[in-house]
Design an enzyme around this catalytic site. Structure first.
Site, PDB file in Angstrom:
ATOM      1  N   LYS A  90       0.809  -1.223   0.000  1.00 17.02           N
ATOM      2  CA  LYS A  90       0.000   0.000   0.000  1.00 17.02           C
ATOM      3  C   LYS A  90       0.843   1.275   0.000  1.00 17.02           C
ATOM      4  O   LYS A  90       0.446   2.285  -0.566  1.00 17.02           O
ATOM      5  CB  LYS A  90      -0.947   0.008   1.208  1.00 17.02           C
ATOM      6  CG  LYS A  90      -1.959  -1.137   1.166  1.00 17.02           C
ATOM      7  CD  LYS A  90      -3.373  -0.633   1.191  1.00 17.02           C
ATOM      8  CE  LYS A  90      -4.396  -1.667   0.785  1.00 17.02           C
ATOM      9  NZ  LYS A  90      -4.368  -2.934   1.548  1.00 17.02           N
ATOM     10  N   GLU A 112      -9.941   6.369   3.148  1.00 16.46           N
ATOM     11  CA  GLU A 112     -10.783   5.331   3.730  1.00 16.46           C
ATOM     12  C   GLU A 112      -9.874   4.175   4.131  1.00 16.46           C
ATOM     13  O   GLU A 112      -8.777   4.048   3.599  1.00 16.46           O
ATOM     14  CB  GLU A 112     -11.813   4.845   2.705  1.00 16.46           C
ATOM     15  CG  GLU A 112     -11.329   3.745   1.741  1.00 16.46           C
ATOM     16  CD  GLU A 112     -10.210   4.165   0.785  1.00 16.46           C
ATOM     17  OE1 GLU A 112     -10.027   5.378   0.565  1.00 16.46           O
ATOM     18  OE2 GLU A 112      -9.517   3.277   0.257  1.00 16.46           O
ATOM     19  N   SER A 378       1.618  -9.853  -0.973  1.00 15.88           N
ATOM     20  CA  SER A 378       1.260  -8.436  -0.877  1.00 15.88           C
ATOM     21  C   SER A 378       1.570  -7.814   0.480  1.00 15.88           C
ATOM     22  O   SER A 378       1.798  -6.618   0.583  1.00 15.88           O
ATOM     23  CB  SER A 378      -0.229  -8.246  -1.202  1.00 15.88           C
ATOM     24  OG  SER A 378      -1.029  -9.092  -0.396  1.00 15.88           O
TER      25      SER A 378
HETATM   26  C1  LIG Z   1      -5.241  -4.023   1.219  1.00 13.07           C
HETATM   27  C2  LIG Z   1      -4.528  -5.286   0.980  1.00 13.07           C
HETATM   28  C3  LIG Z   1      -4.863  -6.149  -0.084  1.00 13.07           C
HETATM   29  C4  LIG Z   1      -6.037  -5.920  -0.989  1.00 13.07           C
HETATM   30  O1  LIG Z   1      -6.001  -4.761  -1.763  1.00 13.07           O
HETATM   31  P1  LIG Z   1      -5.659  -4.724  -3.302  1.00 13.07           P
HETATM   32  O2  LIG Z   1      -5.938  -3.318  -3.684  1.00 13.07           O
HETATM   33  O3  LIG Z   1      -6.561  -5.698  -4.017  1.00 13.07           O
HETATM   34  O4  LIG Z   1      -4.232  -5.085  -3.463  1.00 13.07           O
HETATM   35  C5  LIG Z   1      -4.103  -7.292  -0.274  1.00 13.07           C
HETATM   36  N1  LIG Z   1      -3.077  -7.588   0.551  1.00 13.07           N
HETATM   37  C6  LIG Z   1      -2.724  -6.796   1.579  1.00 13.07           C
HETATM   38  C7  LIG Z   1      -1.580  -7.192   2.432  1.00 13.07           C
HETATM   39  C8  LIG Z   1      -3.431  -5.618   1.833  1.00 13.07           C
HETATM   40  O5  LIG Z   1      -3.074  -4.842   2.862  1.00 13.07           O
END
Ligand SMILES: *Cc1c(COP(=O)(O)O)cnc(C)c1O
Length: 401
Positions: A90, A112, A378
């Site tokens: 993020k 948000e 992610s």
């Molecule tokens: C917020 C988040 C997501 C989901 O958001 P995307 O916009 O689809 O990437 C996925 N993995 C993590 C670790 C997150 O914090």
């Protein structure tokens, strides 16, 4: 060759656009006019990349996962977004958007958040840039994600609990948009995923595209060619997926597999599998696939993963899915829990429960031993340890840990 990029009117095929209240027309229009000249300027790029390097800690490693490669019969590389400052992808986006906000002369930031990850990433860059920050967060999530709320407060942000609707992410988005309507001239809304009115989906995808930019040269370095056979990512709103595939969207040699949150199963009502279940509708300023009833009322999303808990999915992904460019798998809560344990025990990496959905997709695919697979982790799982421990039993039919 197909083009999956946004067109000049802000559409990806039939999806996207900018459906906003009249009071925001000027604001959104100004942003549409300003974003490309600014983010493509040499000055912006220099600041953005310097911060990604020294503040975020990029490039994130591309790690060859030996034991999982053996298990799944492929060459598996993990793109380690979990190692970024604040623990997920993020921050790539919030760094970019706050630089843009500054260059547009804005003095107040709103955002948000659901699980609180985007709220923390935004509060972090606001502290860094000395900007006022207000976060909108569903009251239910404020309760559930207490540590992240404390982190945001410590970073100097004001957290506004939202008590409308189900009091979760979707309501937080609506509240942020309402606040923006009241302060259109001084406020910049930092959107957390590839959603919202044009140009946000494109802006966020570009900010996250550093992920696939790095994958290209990292693969070249490791295997002597700059593309994989498969790319795999989890998908909520779609930002880590967009970053992972950005430089490969039009490359037919690369198969794209996205894992959405099935919850208890997409055939049940306890799900967040938007692409399996959704129909075309407008949510938070854009046309996309949304889970809604026959009257167009938005249905609540259910999943064990707060970060995937959204009843819509970004327009770029809706279009690619409709065009047959991506394969979308629905991964259920129990499968994700197992995936999280598997990565933890086999590679020593505790993934975010969101990322664990991508790991679980591996067992649903058939690979050749030579297939090169890049999977984006992610985020890290520190925030989810309790969830993993509490729900371990749920996954026992897939094996024991
Ligand atoms: C917020 C988040 C997501 C989901 O958001 P995307 O916009 O689809 O990437 C996925 N993995 C993590 C670790 C997150 O914090």
């Amino acid at each position: 060759m197909s083009n999956f990029q946004v067109d000049k009117n802000g559409f990806y095929g039939e999806f996207g656009g900018a459906y906003v209240p009249e009071i925001l027309y000027k604001c959104v229009h100004d942003l549409q006019e300003a974003y490309l000249p600014i983010i493509e300027s040499e000055e912006f790029k220099a600041e953005y990349h310097a911060l990604l390097k020294d503040y975020v800690g990029r490039p994130s490693p591309l790690y060859y996962a030996k034991r999982l490669s053996e298990k799944y019969g492929c060459q598996l590389y993990l793109k380690r977004e979990d190692l970024n400052h604040t623990g997920a992808h993020k921050i790539n986006n919030t760094i970019g958007q706050i630089l843009l906000a500054k260059k547009m002369g804005k003095t107040r930031i709103i955002c948000e958040t659901g699980a609180g990850q985007h709220g923390v990433a935004t509060a972090t860059v606001c502290a860094l840039m000395d900007m006022k920050c207000e976060v909108f967060m569903g009251a239910t999530d404020v309760e559930r994600q207490h540590t992240n709320v404390e982190r945001m407060k410590m970073l100097g942000a004001k957290v506004n609990p939202v008590r409308t609707g189900n009091m979760t992410l979707s309501d937080a988005c609506s509240a942020a948009i309402r606040d923006w309507c009241c302060h259109p001239s001084d406020t910049f809304y930092i959107v957390g995923s590839t959603m919202g009115p044009h140009p946000y989906p494109d802006l966020v995808a570009r900010m996250q595209s550093v992920i696939s930019e790095e994958i290209k040269w990292q693969l070249e370095e490791k295997i002597g060619r700059d593309y994989p056979d498969y790319l795999i990512a989890c998908i909520g709103g779609g930002s880590n997926a967009a970053g992972t595939i950005y430089h490969y969207m039009n490359d037919d040699r690369v198969k794209i597999v996205l894992a959405e949150a099935g919850g208890a199963g997409y055939e049940t009502n306890h799900t967040a599998a938007t692409m399996h279940k959704g129909t075309v509708g407008i949510l938070h300023g854009a046309k996309m696939l949304v889970m809604q009833n026959n009257d167009g009322q938005i249905e609540e999303a259910f999943t064990i993963s707060a970060g995937l808990d959204y009843p819509g999915v970004g327009p770029m992904h809706c279009n690619m899915y409709k065009q047959g460019r991506t394969q979308v798998l629905s991964v259920n809560d129990d499968e994700a829990i197992y995936g999280g344990y598997e990565l933890t025990r086999m590679e020593g990496i505790i993934p975010a429960i969101e990322s664990a959905h991508a790991i679980a997709a591996l067992s649903k695919l058939q690979f050749k031993p030579t297939d090169v697979v890049v999977l984006t982790v992610s985020g890290r799982g520190d925030k989810d340890v309790e969830t993993y421990l509490k729900n371990k039993q749920m996954a026992k039919e897939y094996g024991n840990f």
